[in-house]
Design an enzyme around this catalytic site. Structure first.
Site, PDB file in Angstrom:
ATOM      1  N   CYS A 170       0.057   0.827   1.725  1.00  9.48           N
ATOM      2  CA  CYS A 170      -1.288   0.685   2.501  1.00  9.48           C
ATOM      3  C   CYS A 170      -2.223   0.573   1.319  1.00  9.48           C
ATOM      4  O   CYS A 170      -3.132  -0.298   1.647  1.00  9.48           O
ATOM      5  CB  CYS A 170      -1.564   1.904   3.501  1.00  9.48           C
ATOM      6  SG  CYS A 170      -0.954   3.321   2.627  1.00  9.48           S
ATOM      7  N   HIS A 205      -8.293   4.256   2.891  1.00  8.51           N
ATOM      8  CA  HIS A 205      -8.078   4.249   1.511  1.00  8.51           C
ATOM      9  C   HIS A 205      -9.202   3.488   0.644  1.00  8.51           C
ATOM     10  O   HIS A 205      -9.479   2.281   0.788  1.00  8.51           O
ATOM     11  CB  HIS A 205      -6.695   3.660   0.985  1.00  8.51           C
ATOM     12  CG  HIS A 205      -5.683   4.525   1.706  1.00  8.51           C
ATOM     13  ND1 HIS A 205      -5.640   5.728   2.182  1.00  8.51           N
ATOM     14  CD2 HIS A 205      -4.401   4.270   1.459  1.00  8.51           C
ATOM     15  CE1 HIS A 205      -4.520   6.229   2.359  1.00  8.51           C
ATOM     16  NE2 HIS A 205      -3.699   5.227   1.756  1.00  8.51           N
TER      17      HIS A 205
HETATM   18  N1  LIG Z   1       0.742   6.538   7.165  1.00  5.50           N
HETATM   19  C1  LIG Z   1       0.202   5.548   6.258  1.00  5.50           C
HETATM   20  O1  LIG Z   1      -0.916   5.061   6.330  1.00  5.50           O
HETATM   21  C2  LIG Z   1       1.442   4.378   6.201  1.00  5.50           C
HETATM   22  C3  LIG Z   1       2.615   4.546   6.339  1.00  5.50           C
HETATM   23  N2  LIG Z   1       3.439   3.771   6.089  1.00  5.50           N
HETATM   24  C4  LIG Z   1       5.090   3.993   6.251  1.00  5.50           C
HETATM   25  O2  LIG Z   1       5.438   3.789   7.607  1.00  5.50           O
HETATM   26  C5  LIG Z   1       6.563   4.485   8.013  1.00  5.50           C
HETATM   27  C6  LIG Z   1       5.853   5.626   8.826  1.00  5.50           C
HETATM   28  O3  LIG Z   1       4.898   6.363   8.533  1.00  5.50           O
HETATM   29  P1  LIG Z   1       4.142   7.796   9.255  1.00  5.50           P
HETATM   30  O4  LIG Z   1       3.825   7.252  10.583  1.00  5.50           O
HETATM   31  O5  LIG Z   1       2.974   8.144   8.189  1.00  5.50           O
HETATM   32  O6  LIG Z   1       5.415   8.790   9.072  1.00  5.50           O
HETATM   33  P2  LIG Z   1       5.588   9.954  10.286  1.00  5.50           P
HETATM   34  O7  LIG Z   1       6.053  11.211   9.298  1.00  5.50           O
HETATM   35  O8  LIG Z   1       4.210  10.400  11.016  1.00  5.50           O
HETATM   36  O9  LIG Z   1       6.568   9.590  11.304  1.00  5.50           O
HETATM   37  C7  LIG Z   1       7.950   9.216  11.112  1.00  5.50           C
HETATM   38  C8  LIG Z   1       8.503   8.613  12.402  1.00  5.50           C
HETATM   39  O10 LIG Z   1       9.942   8.511  12.058  1.00  5.50           O
HETATM   40  C9  LIG Z   1      10.705   9.112  12.944  1.00  5.50           C
HETATM   41  N3  LIG Z   1      11.858   9.608  12.419  1.00  5.50           N
HETATM   42  C10 LIG Z   1      11.950  10.717  11.596  1.00  5.50           C
HETATM   43  N4  LIG Z   1      13.365  10.686  11.571  1.00  5.50           N
HETATM   44  C11 LIG Z   1      14.099   9.944  12.413  1.00  5.50           C
HETATM   45  C12 LIG Z   1      15.492   9.486  12.425  1.00  5.50           C
HETATM   46  N5  LIG Z   1      16.420  10.335  11.887  1.00  5.50           N
HETATM   47  N6  LIG Z   1      15.775   8.583  13.200  1.00  5.50           N
HETATM   48  C13 LIG Z   1      14.847   7.870  13.683  1.00  5.50           C
HETATM   49  N7  LIG Z   1      13.486   8.189  13.598  1.00  5.50           N
HETATM   50  C14 LIG Z   1      13.063   9.188  12.867  1.00  5.50           C
HETATM   51  C15 LIG Z   1       9.747  10.239  13.581  1.00  5.50           C
HETATM   52  O11 LIG Z   1      10.232  10.651  14.846  1.00  5.50           O
HETATM   53  P3  LIG Z   1      10.265  12.036  15.399  1.00  5.50           P
HETATM   54  O12 LIG Z   1       8.829  12.155  15.755  1.00  5.50           O
HETATM   55  O13 LIG Z   1      10.939  12.070  16.473  1.00  5.50           O
HETATM   56  O14 LIG Z   1      10.317  12.999  14.119  1.00  5.50           O
HETATM   57  C16 LIG Z   1       8.386   9.508  13.563  1.00  5.50           C
HETATM   58  O15 LIG Z   1       8.224   8.738  14.508  1.00  5.50           O
HETATM   59  C17 LIG Z   1       6.945   5.305   6.684  1.00  5.50           C
HETATM   60  O16 LIG Z   1       7.929   4.693   6.090  1.00  5.50           O
HETATM   61  C18 LIG Z   1       5.719   5.236   5.477  1.00  5.50           C
HETATM   62  O17 LIG Z   1       6.055   5.427   4.404  1.00  5.50           O
HETATM   63  C19 LIG Z   1       3.201   2.697   5.196  1.00  5.50           C
HETATM   64  C20 LIG Z   1       2.014   2.296   5.091  1.00  5.50           C
HETATM   65  C21 LIG Z   1       0.867   3.209   5.549  1.00  5.50           C
HETATM   66  N1  LIG Z   2       2.028   6.467   0.469  1.00  6.02           N
HETATM   67  C1  LIG Z   2       1.013   6.051   1.270  1.00  6.02           C
HETATM   68  C2  LIG Z   2       1.322   5.708   2.729  1.00  6.02           C
HETATM   69  C3  LIG Z   2       2.920   5.245   2.727  1.00  6.02           C
HETATM   70  O1  LIG Z   2       3.768   5.937   3.381  1.00  6.02           O
HETATM   71  O2  LIG Z   2       3.221   4.545   1.780  1.00  6.02           O
HETATM   72  P1  LIG Z   2       4.605   3.605   1.633  1.00  6.02           P
HETATM   73  O3  LIG Z   2       5.011   3.159   2.831  1.00  6.02           O
HETATM   74  O4  LIG Z   2       4.568   3.014   0.481  1.00  6.02           O
HETATM   75  O5  LIG Z   2       5.672   4.591   1.200  1.00  6.02           O
HETATM   76  C4  LIG Z   2       0.086   6.989   1.258  1.00  6.02           C
HETATM   77  O6  LIG Z   2      -0.045   7.908   1.248  1.00  6.02           O
HETATM   78  O7  LIG Z   2      -1.430   6.814   1.599  1.00  6.02           O
END
Ligand SMILES: NC(=O)C1=CN([C@@H]2O[C@H](COP(=O)(O)OP(=O)(O)OC[C@H]3O[C@@H](n4cnc5c(N)ncnc54)[C@H](OP(=O)(O)O)[C@@H]3O)[C@@H](O)[C@H]2O)C=CC1
Ligand SMILES: N[C@@H](CC(=O)OP(=O)(O)O)C(=O)O
EC number: 1.2.1.11
Length: 393
Positions: free
Chosen positions: A193, A286
């Site tokens: 992000c 950010h």
């Molecule tokens: N937050 C941000 O600003 C950004 C995040 N990202 C990326 O996006 C992705 C999601 O981030 P974020 O939403 O912050 O993460 P969260 O931890 O908030 O959510 C993770 C999700 O993955 C699911 N999950 C966990 N374990 C498993 C499993 N074994 N099988 C299937 N699903 C599973 C969870 O489900 P459950 O609730 O059932 O555990 C939940 O829906 C990550 O890869 C992160 O690095 C990228 C850019 C920006």
């Molecule tokens: N690491 C970013 C969010 C994130 O999950 O990034 P990435 O998908 O590159 O792991 C943050 O903490 O703001």
């Protein structure tokens, strides 16, 4: 008029129409005709959302609720959530209510043969990166168009880190990806992000003057760490000067994104970059302080003009979620600020301010992007819209 290009390799669809943005006349075009302006014909595309309960997943729910093209038919999360109604599985943290139509959907396990995903052509992934890589592979093997937020596939040689306003041409790699991986579907990723905001903000400057060196310090929101993220004891009244792996991702992903794609491979952009990443006491958005050396010297006024005159590419491509401006300049002396500016363009616009001379490099500025909208779920949705327009879905 914008030339969008060829129609090739659609996943299970054939109903694209030609569209003249000047006179609004629509006429059916034959597949494969060169240099026509294409617009998606508007019939609903069934989509699934993996990781639907997380920070990014919840943002998908709000952005897809009234989407004009995409109809959510399947939701997936961990085995802890599978089998529950979305309303019972999620710990909802958005400012708006849980969309009514999502509440009753029963969350599935993230396997492509789950009945919920059978008819979904597009899969949005907001999965935890511990599991995302393998699960996304399985969905692409099952013929789905996968739009991922996770880091796992970003640096694969044949997977684009796509940002429509920056590098729509990187979609050309999809043909090579399908051939290399021997899969009927494909995977397209978002950037990290912080990298997304920086790449969108620096694109007009790179295009006009060329980046030579970049030094960036981030002030990243708490929601970037997912839910529940950092404990209040860690982040309240505090700044944490470490986000695991973040600096390396900014340094590698930005060069791929701002580089080129030709003959089935990527060529990195050739600037040097150093990133310092910090977590700050902000919920969403950010903020990044960037100093840069340019290949062609430019005054602050010329840089501001390059930003202001940069075309609204996502809008001109006809993407329904596109903001009026992908990147905008705010000339107030104390902007951008996350609380005031993160929702510019509904969270899809990157705002730049404070362009000025740098005594060490050439130019310094501050930029801001919403981490879970343009930096995550919203970015994936724009990517999927672009694939519809290009005939890949
Ligand atoms: N937050 C941000 O600003 C950004 C995040 N990202 C990326 O996006 C992705 C999601 O981030 P974020 O939403 O912050 O993460 P969260 O931890 O908030 O959510 C993770 C999700 O993955 C699911 N999950 C966990 N374990 C498993 C499993 N074994 N099988 C299937 N699903 C599973 C969870 O489900 P459950 O609730 O059932 O555990 C939940 O829906 C990550 O890869 C992160 O690095 C990228 C850019 C920006
Ligand atoms: N690491 C970013 C969010 C994130 O999950 O990034 P990435 O998908 O590159 O792991 C943050 O903490 O703001």
């Amino acid at each position: 008029m914008v030339e969008v290009g060829f129609v090739t390799g659609a996943i299970g669809r054939s109903s694209l129409v030609g569209f003249s943005s000047r006179n609004n006349e629509r006429a059916v075009q034959r597949r494969g005709r060169a240099r026509v302006v294409m617009a998606y014909d508007g019939s609903p595309v069934k989509v699934g959302v993996l990781g639907c309960t997380g920070s990014v997943g919840q943002r998908f729910m709000t952005l897809l609720e009234d989407h004009p093209w995409f109809d959510v038919v399947g939701l997936g999360a961990s085995p802890r959530s599978a089998g529950k109604k979305y309303n019972d599985a999620v710990s909802w943290k958005q400012a708006s209510a849980i969309p009514e139509k999502m509440k009753e959907i029963v969350v599935s396990e993230c396997v492509p043969d789950a009945p919920a995903f059978k008819d979904a052509m597009i899969i949005f992934s907001g999965l935890d990166n511990t599991f995302a890589g393998d699960i996304e592979d399985e969905f692409a093997k099952a013929g789905k168009a996968v739009f991922s937020n996770a880091k796992n596939h970003r640096m694969d040689d044949d997977v684009p880190i796509l940002i429509p306003t920056v590098n729509a041409s990187h979609l050309d790699i999809i043909e090579a990806q399908r051939k290399n991986k021997d899969i009927p579907g494909f995977i397209i990723t978002n950037a990290n992000c912080s990298t997304t905001a920086m790449s969108i903000g620096l694109k007009p400057i790179h295009e006009k003057f060329g980046l030579e060196k970049v030094i960036v310090s981030t002030m990243q929101a708490i929601s970037g760490a997912g839910y529940p993220g950092l404990s209040s004891m860690d982040i309240f009244d505090n700044v944490v000067p470490h986000i695991g792996g973040e600096e390396g991702k900014m340094e590698t992903e930005a060069k791929k994104i701002l580089g080129t794609c030709a003959d089935g491979s990527f060529q990195d952009a050739d600037f040097m970059i150093s990133a310092m990443c910090n977590r700050v006491h902000v919920i969403d958005g950010h903020t990044e302080a960037v100093s840069m050396q340019l290949k062609t010297k430019a005054t602050p006024e010329e840089v501001i003009d390059a930003i202001r005159s940069y075309p609204s590419i996502a809008k001109s491509l006809g993407l329904p979620s596109a903001p009026a401006k992908d990147v905008d300049y705010n000339d107030a002396p104390d902007r951008p600020q996350p609380r005031l500016d993160r929702m510019v363009g509904n969270g899809y616009t990157v705002t730049i301010g404070r362009v000025r001379e740098c005594n060490v490099l050439d130019i310094k500025l501050v930029l801001l992007g919403h981490n879970t909208i343009v930096g995550a779920a919203g970015g994936s949705i724009l990517n999927a819209e672009l694939c519809c327009v290009k005939g890949l879905v």
